[in-house]
Design a protein around this motif. Structure first.
Motif, PDB file in Angstrom:
ATOM      1  N   UNK A 280       0.853  -1.190   0.000  1.00 26.50           N
ATOM      2  CA  UNK A 280       0.000   0.000   0.000  1.00 26.50           C
ATOM      3  C   UNK A 280       0.886   1.235   0.000  1.00 26.50           C
ATOM      4  N   UNK A 281       0.454   2.259  -0.707  1.00 30.11           N
ATOM      5  CA  UNK A 281       1.170   3.534  -0.781  1.00 30.11           C
ATOM      6  C   UNK A 281       0.445   4.523   0.107  1.00 30.11           C
ATOM      7  N   UNK A 282       1.086   4.934   1.213  1.00 31.17           N
ATOM      8  CA  UNK A 282       0.412   5.717   2.249  1.00 31.17           C
ATOM      9  C   UNK A 282       0.486   7.212   1.969  1.00 31.17           C
TER      10      UNK A 282
ATOM     11  N   UNK B  98      -9.850  -1.743   8.860  1.00 31.08           N
ATOM     12  CA  UNK B  98      -8.699  -2.606   8.548  1.00 31.08           C
ATOM     13  C   UNK B  98      -7.409  -1.793   8.569  1.00 31.08           C
ATOM     14  N   UNK B  99      -7.416  -0.626   7.927  1.00 26.56           N
ATOM     15  CA  UNK B  99      -6.215   0.210   7.862  1.00 26.56           C
ATOM     16  C   UNK B  99      -5.780   0.660   9.252  1.00 26.56           C
ATOM     17  N   UNK B 100      -6.751   0.974  10.091  1.00 26.55           N
ATOM     18  CA  UNK B 100      -6.418   1.416  11.447  1.00 26.55           C
ATOM     19  C   UNK B 100      -5.854   0.265  12.277  1.00 26.55           C
TER      20      UNK B 100
ATOM     21  N   UNK C  11      -2.537  -1.327   9.854  1.00 27.21           N
ATOM     22  CA  UNK C  11      -1.482  -0.412   9.390  1.00 27.21           C
ATOM     23  C   UNK C  11      -1.286   0.791  10.296  1.00 27.21           C
ATOM     24  N   UNK C  12      -2.163   0.931  11.280  1.00 27.88           N
ATOM     25  CA  UNK C  12      -2.136   2.082  12.198  1.00 27.88           C
ATOM     26  C   UNK C  12      -2.297   3.394  11.435  1.00 27.88           C
ATOM     27  N   UNK C  13      -3.147   3.356  10.406  1.00 29.31           N
ATOM     28  CA  UNK C  13      -3.398   4.540   9.593  1.00 29.31           C
ATOM     29  C   UNK C  13      -4.866   4.940   9.693  1.00 29.31           C
TER      30      UNK C  13
END
Length: 317
Positions: free
Chosen positions: A40-42, A265-267, A270-272
């Motif tokens: 993934x590109x953050x 899911x991202x949180x 990925x902690x995003x």
């Protein structure tokens, strides 16, 4: 809007060099989805919380001195607004941003904090392009379109150059959140060997429909509601369609529920913190709507979400 110039891969490469001189690359992170390891590109970690900083910077830095003195007008629900405002402040250019009155407050406040003047309009009820045209004429300013401008397209495409440099090769597939098609067109130019997979909100797939029809298609009179406020243009533009024709794979849409699942899911993984529109590509991947392999890159395009809404969404999950 500039109609006498088409975006080019050379322009994308120049944009990438310009942006690399002022901003560090955003991370390319590994993630496992349905047993497949991909990337993934953050872009949600950009200084303004979205990839739009790329197009804003490249467009404004290419204005002539006379154009800079006239100032700029942009139209945006929030992320392009901040990209233009950020670049305008850095370059000493006056910026007025036409924004919907119902845009997320976090985006309205962030744009104003960057020094831009807000020009609010009613959505639905007013045509944002007409409002912008009046402001351009009244001010004598330069219009910086969110996705239908060749420099903006090139600037957004710099993300693709960055990805290829980070991987050491072009990805097999780039899954991109899609509103008007500026990012997708830029990525198509940046990575000619990559499949470009568009993901749009259900009922707002204006680029996908345009690619299928071979011409620009406008949204209907009563479009469905969507939480993806960043992906709600009424139609794409011919310049985007020209670049994406025969390059992009249309037809993938995501529901609000799928987007919420992607945000959670991202949180968790990925902690995003992603805004809904910034999670659309991930939503399609998680829902099994796009093919994945080890060289697939999923764009996480924005993280400008209202804290209370985000917390509520997490609690519901």
């Amino acid at each position: 809007m500039n109609t006498d110039r088409l975006p080019t891969r050379e322009g994308v490469q120049s944009a990438a060099r310009s942006i690399a001189a002022i901003l560090p690359p955003t991370p390319l992170l590994p993630v496992e989805i349905a047993g497949v390891s991909c990337l993934v590109k953050a872009e949600s970690l950009q200084p303004i919380g979205a990839f739009k900083i790329r197009g804003g910077w490249w467009r404004l830095s290419n204005l002539t001195e006379q154009e800079k003195a006239r100032g700029v007008v942009a139209v945006s629900s929030g992320n392009h607004a901040q990209g233009v405002a950020w670049a305008a402040r850095r370059l000493g250019i006056e910026a007025a941003i036409v924004m919907p009155r119902d845009a997320p407050r976090v985006k309205l406040e962030a744009t104003k904090a960057l020094g831009a003047e807000l020009v609010l309009y009613e959505r639905p009820g007013e045509d944002r392009d007409e409002v912008a045209a009046r402001e351009v004429e009244r001010r004598g300013a330069v219009l910086v379109h969110a996705f239908g401008d060749p420099w903006v397209i090139e600037g957004q495409g710099s993300a693709g150059i960055e990805i290829a440099e980070q991987m050491g090769r072009q990805p097999s597939r780039i899954v991109a959140c899609c509103g008007g098609g500026g990012l997708a067109a830029g990525l198509a130019l940046a990575c000619p060997d990559s499949t470009i997979q568009l993901v749009e909100p259900q009922g707002w797939d204006m680029v996908g429909r345009a690619l299928a029809a071979g011409e620009v298609v406008r949204v209907g009179e009563d479009p469905p509601a969507t939480i993806c406020d960043a992906l709600r243009p009424d139609a794409t533009k011919p310049i985007n369609l020209a670049v994406l024709r025969d390059r992009a794979e249309p037809g993938v849409t995501v529901t609000d529920a799928e987007v919420r699942d992607a945000q959670r899911f991202a949180f968790a993984r990925l902690r995003l913190a992603l805004e809904p529109g910034g999670a659309a590509a991930l939503a399609a991947a998680l829902a099994g709507k796009v093919p994945l392999d080890a060289d697939t890159v999923i764009m996480l395009t924005g993280g400008n979400t209202d804290p209370s809404d985000f917390a509520g969404m997490l609690a519901e999950g």
